[in-house]
Design a protein around this motif. Sequence first.
Motif, PDB file in Angstrom:
ATOM      1  N   VAL A 273       5.692   6.031  -2.911  1.00 41.93           N
ATOM      2  CA  VAL A 273       5.995   5.978  -1.488  1.00 41.93           C
ATOM      3  C   VAL A 273       5.286   4.766  -0.901  1.00 41.93           C
ATOM      4  CG1 VAL A 273       5.940   7.190   0.702  1.00 41.93           C
ATOM      5  CG2 VAL A 273       6.079   8.487  -1.426  1.00 41.93           C
ATOM      6  N   VAL A 274       6.034   3.877  -0.271  1.00 42.48           N
ATOM      7  CA  VAL A 274       5.472   2.649   0.304  1.00 42.48           C
ATOM      8  C   VAL A 274       5.274   2.851   1.802  1.00 42.48           C
ATOM      9  CG1 VAL A 274       5.735   0.153   0.518  1.00 42.48           C
ATOM     10  CG2 VAL A 274       6.817   1.358  -1.390  1.00 42.48           C
ATOM     11  N   PHE A 275       4.059   2.523   2.315  1.00 40.67           N
ATOM     12  CA  PHE A 275       3.866   2.646   3.757  1.00 40.67           C
ATOM     13  C   PHE A 275       3.175   1.451   4.415  1.00 40.67           C
ATOM     14  CE2 PHE A 275       0.959   5.822   1.702  1.00 40.67           C
ATOM     15  CZ  PHE A 275      -0.232   5.107   1.766  1.00 40.67           C
TER      16      PHE A 275
ATOM     17  N   PRO B 250      -0.386  -7.291  13.104  1.00 39.47           N
ATOM     18  CA  PRO B 250      -0.322  -5.909  13.593  1.00 39.47           C
ATOM     19  C   PRO B 250       0.571  -5.047  12.701  1.00 39.47           C
ATOM     20  CG  PRO B 250       0.949  -7.368  15.002  1.00 39.47           C
ATOM     21  CD  PRO B 250       0.199  -8.247  14.060  1.00 39.47           C
ATOM     22  N   PHE B 251       0.301  -3.750  12.670  1.00 37.57           N
ATOM     23  CA  PHE B 251       1.082  -2.857  11.819  1.00 37.57           C
ATOM     24  C   PHE B 251       2.573  -2.934  12.132  1.00 37.57           C
ATOM     25  CE2 PHE B 251       3.132   1.346  11.396  1.00 37.57           C
ATOM     26  CZ  PHE B 251       3.201   1.385  10.012  1.00 37.57           C
ATOM     27  N   ALA B 252       2.920  -3.053  13.403  1.00 31.73           N
ATOM     28  CA  ALA B 252       4.343  -3.091  13.765  1.00 31.73           C
ATOM     29  C   ALA B 252       5.055  -4.247  13.060  1.00 31.73           C
ATOM     30  CB  ALA B 252       4.496  -3.215  15.278  1.00 31.73           C
ATOM     31  N   GLU B 253       4.396  -5.388  12.935  1.00 33.92           N
ATOM     32  CA  GLU B 253       5.003  -6.533  12.247  1.00 33.92           C
ATOM     33  C   GLU B 253       5.052  -6.289  10.745  1.00 33.92           C
ATOM     34  OE1 GLU B 253       6.526 -10.440  11.402  1.00 33.92           O
ATOM     35  OE2 GLU B 253       6.695  -8.962  13.016  1.00 33.92           O
ATOM     36  N   ARG B 254       3.985  -5.730  10.186  1.00 32.96           N
ATOM     37  CA  ARG B 254       3.989  -5.441   8.745  1.00 32.96           C
ATOM     38  C   ARG B 254       5.090  -4.437   8.402  1.00 32.96           C
ATOM     39  NH1 ARG B 254      -1.488  -4.492   9.797  1.00 32.96           N
ATOM     40  NH2 ARG B 254      -1.414  -2.391   8.893  1.00 32.96           N
ATOM     41  N   ARG B 255       5.268  -3.438   9.256  1.00 34.17           N
ATOM     42  CA  ARG B 255       6.318  -2.444   9.019  1.00 34.17           C
ATOM     43  C   ARG B 255       7.705  -3.081   9.134  1.00 34.17           C
ATOM     44  NH1 ARG B 255       7.526   2.974   7.258  1.00 34.17           N
ATOM     45  NH2 ARG B 255       9.687   3.200   7.882  1.00 34.17           N
TER      46      ARG B 255
ATOM     47  N   ASP C  80       0.861  -1.180   0.000  1.00 38.34           N
ATOM     48  CA  ASP C  80       0.000   0.000   0.000  1.00 38.34           C
ATOM     49  C   ASP C  80       0.896   1.229   0.000  1.00 38.34           C
ATOM     50  OD1 ASP C  80      -2.027   1.853   0.298  1.00 38.34           O
ATOM     51  OD2 ASP C  80      -2.714   1.123   2.250  1.00 38.34           O
ATOM     52  N   GLY C  81       0.541   2.220  -0.796  1.00 42.18           N
ATOM     53  CA  GLY C  81       1.380   3.401  -0.856  1.00 42.18           C
ATOM     54  C   GLY C  81       0.715   4.546  -1.587  1.00 42.18           C
TER      55      GLY C  81
ATOM     56  N   VAL D 246      10.259   4.967  -2.411  1.00 43.24           N
ATOM     57  CA  VAL D 246      10.681   5.450  -1.099  1.00 43.24           C
ATOM     58  C   VAL D 246       9.863   4.796   0.001  1.00 43.24           C
ATOM     59  CG1 VAL D 246      10.914   7.525   0.336  1.00 43.24           C
ATOM     60  CG2 VAL D 246      11.279   7.680  -2.126  1.00 43.24           C
ATOM     61  N   LEU D 247      10.531   4.362   1.046  1.00 44.96           N
ATOM     62  CA  LEU D 247       9.858   3.884   2.251  1.00 44.96           C
ATOM     63  C   LEU D 247       9.545   5.090   3.120  1.00 44.96           C
ATOM     64  CD1 LEU D 247       8.951   1.523   4.072  1.00 44.96           C
ATOM     65  CD2 LEU D 247      11.269   1.534   5.042  1.00 44.96           C
TER      66      LEU D 247
END
Length: 372
Positions: free
Chosen positions: A117-119, A133-138, A78-79, A153-154
């Motif tokens: 931009v990837v987020f 959880p988002f923390a793991e995906r990040r 997703d970005g 870009v991250l």
Amino acid sequence: MELPVMPPVRPMLAKSVHEVPRAPGLSYEPKWDGFRCIVFRDGDEVELGSRNDRPLTRYFPELVELLRAALPPRCVVDGEIVVVTGDGLDFDTLQNRLHPAASRVRMLAERTPASFVVFDLLALGERDLMGEPFAERRRLLEGILSRELARVVLTPVTGDPDVAQDWFTRFEGAGFDGVMAKPADLPYEQDKRVMWKVKHERTADCVVAGYRTHKDGQGVGSLLLGLFDDQGDLHHVGVASSFTAARRRELVDELAPLRVNALDDHPWREWAAASTANTANTADIAGTAGTGSRMPGGVSRWTGQKDLSWEPLRPELVAEVRYEHVQSGRLRHGGRLVRFRPDREPASCTYAQLDEVAPAELAALFGEGAPS
């Protein structure tokens, strides 16, 4: 294409709040001003999907090649698609990229190349990550993205609300919308407003110089707004819209007296005449009709043949309008009517009242992802 997460995917959304949230366990990111996009890659196949299920792949061929090189062979991310210039993010140029002609698409891809931009990471290999959880995906996202390609870009992330507040203030001039906040334990919930966004918001007094009828043909759809420059020319700076059905009908009656002899001395009368003769410039929503002033003319280049005809009003009414920020002399994302100001003279509605934020160097925050 066979992935554990298949298109279409509805992006996770955010609720608007008025200040940066401060709570334990939140992650913060800059809010980019571009086209939200879910990227699906399965080997050589790459698809770019918009938040409204509109395929974007054909409009950004240069991104397809970049993402094929930057992403793992099988993933969904997703970005945001953006156009980065030396002065910041250029949303107007980005909108120009949505052109129906293939030859024009190829030319624009070379002249105004987009960046991505990837987020977030929704799938990797055979693994569906949307329940993680988002923390793991990040964490996983940080380990898979190639850092050698400057235009992929991250997005930065921080757990410090003071840093997020600094981003909110310092990087507005570069065209950013604001700041996003999301819980670190948040799963990816499609089409749900489970994040928060803080956006810049201000008010300005603008001249009401015309209106457009609502798309259903009932009442006023939007007010056309103008500001005077130092030479005394009235420029079209955007619209105020989002009225209820009842308010749209009321506005027709309220504005009716200003329709009388509206074109006699109207500063945009040349555009109105060109529109009537069906010779208006169709290249830009803000046509000039040969005067050098921004006017509300032309067929929208990103909405096809959408009717942008308008009803002139004598420019005697002042409206206080709430807006987010100004880009290229226009109100980005349109404005919202706060109230009419019979106590204000139209001549007092100038660009001088707008907050000027000096453009920030993207390199100060995004390093190699910024233009030279």
